[in-house]
Write a protein that holds these residues in place. Structure first.
Motif, mmCIF file in Angstrom:
data_model
loop_
_atom_site.group_PDB
_atom_site.id
_atom_site.type_symbol
_atom_site.label_atom_id
_atom_site.label_comp_id
_atom_site.label_asym_id
_atom_site.label_seq_id
_atom_site.Cartn_x
_atom_site.Cartn_y
_atom_site.Cartn_z
ATOM 1 N N ASP A 20 0.897 4.226 -2.754
ATOM 2 C CA ASP A 20 0.733 5.640 -2.399
ATOM 3 C C ASP A 20 1.834 6.504 -2.992
ATOM 4 O OD1 ASP A 20 -1.616 5.256 -0.980
ATOM 5 O OD2 ASP A 20 -0.598 5.011 0.937
ATOM 6 N N HIS A 61 -7.097 -0.185 -3.866
ATOM 7 C CA HIS A 61 -6.177 0.926 -3.621
ATOM 8 C C HIS A 61 -5.505 1.362 -4.929
ATOM 9 C CE1 HIS A 61 -4.411 3.478 -0.587
ATOM 10 N NE2 HIS A 61 -3.229 3.340 -1.165
ATOM 11 N N LEU A 71 0.839 -1.206 0.000
ATOM 12 C CA LEU A 71 0.000 0.000 0.000
ATOM 13 C C LEU A 71 0.873 1.254 0.000
ATOM 14 C CD1 LEU A 71 -2.801 -1.030 2.527
ATOM 15 C CD2 LEU A 71 -3.052 -0.725 0.066
#
Length: 195
Positions: free
Chosen positions: A25, A52, A21
């Motif tokens: 990002d 995500h 994750l």
């Protein structure tokens, strides 16, 4: 290119979902990382990481790619994430395209809501045009969408053509919340005609 290759190496070597994750990002700040995010989305089996990656693609405005992937995603939650990402990226055209072909009631409802949240000038017009042929549940979604879009005129026009008393009541409640002097005058005139 080197940064993308390095990010892919780190992603592939990551030992936990949290590490992956974090790499996703970081892609938001990288140039031309859409291809890597798409690759991860297509090859990743964990729905959390897929969702995500979809959010990251939405932030990157990779809406054409998301629109093409929508029908290939079997997981309904992942498809809902695509709809949300399209709304975040202000892509009302792709949302409308999906609405025109989607059959699943829950996904259609989400697409209507995302179109309203997107708030494009064309959203109200499209939803008003969609209203007569919509299911009862979709009509409720459209009614609530008019509140989100703050389009009292369109809601009043829908109310004038609606025959279902319960839906009319919901519209009246929405209009009273949205209240303006012009709307109040139009409502009083409508009530006088019905008496």
């Amino acid at each position: 290119d080197e940064a993308n290759e390095f990010a892919e190496e780190i992603y592939n070597a990551a030992q936990s979902v949290d590490e992956k994750l974090t790499v996703l990002d970081a892609m938001v700040m990288m140039d031309d990382a859409e291809e890597l995010a798409l690759k991860i989305l297509k090859t990743e089996s964990d729905p959390r990481l897929q969702m995500h990656a979809i959010q990251i693609l939405g932030v990157m405005d990779a809406t054409e790619e998301l629109g093409e992937l929508y029908n290939t995603m079997p997981d309904k939650n992942v498809r809902m994430a695509v709809l949300e990402a399209l709304s975040i990226a202000d892509d009302s055209d792709t949302l409308v395209t999906i609405l025109e072909s989607e059959k699943d009631p829950q996904l259609r409802s989400t697409a209507v809501q995302m179109l309203a949240i997107n708030g494009s000038p064309e959203a109200s017009d499209y939803l008003v045009d969609m209203y007569p042929g919509a299911s009862r549940d979709e009509k409720k979604d459209i009614i609530h969408s008019m509140l989100v879009l703050d389009d009292a005129d369109a809601l009043l026009a829908l109310m004038k053509q609606e025959e279902d008393p319960q839906l009319k009541r919901e519209m009246l409640q929405m209009l009273s919340v949205m209240g303006s002097e012009e709307i109040d005058d139009a409502l009083f005139e409508l009530l006088e005609k019905e008496q």
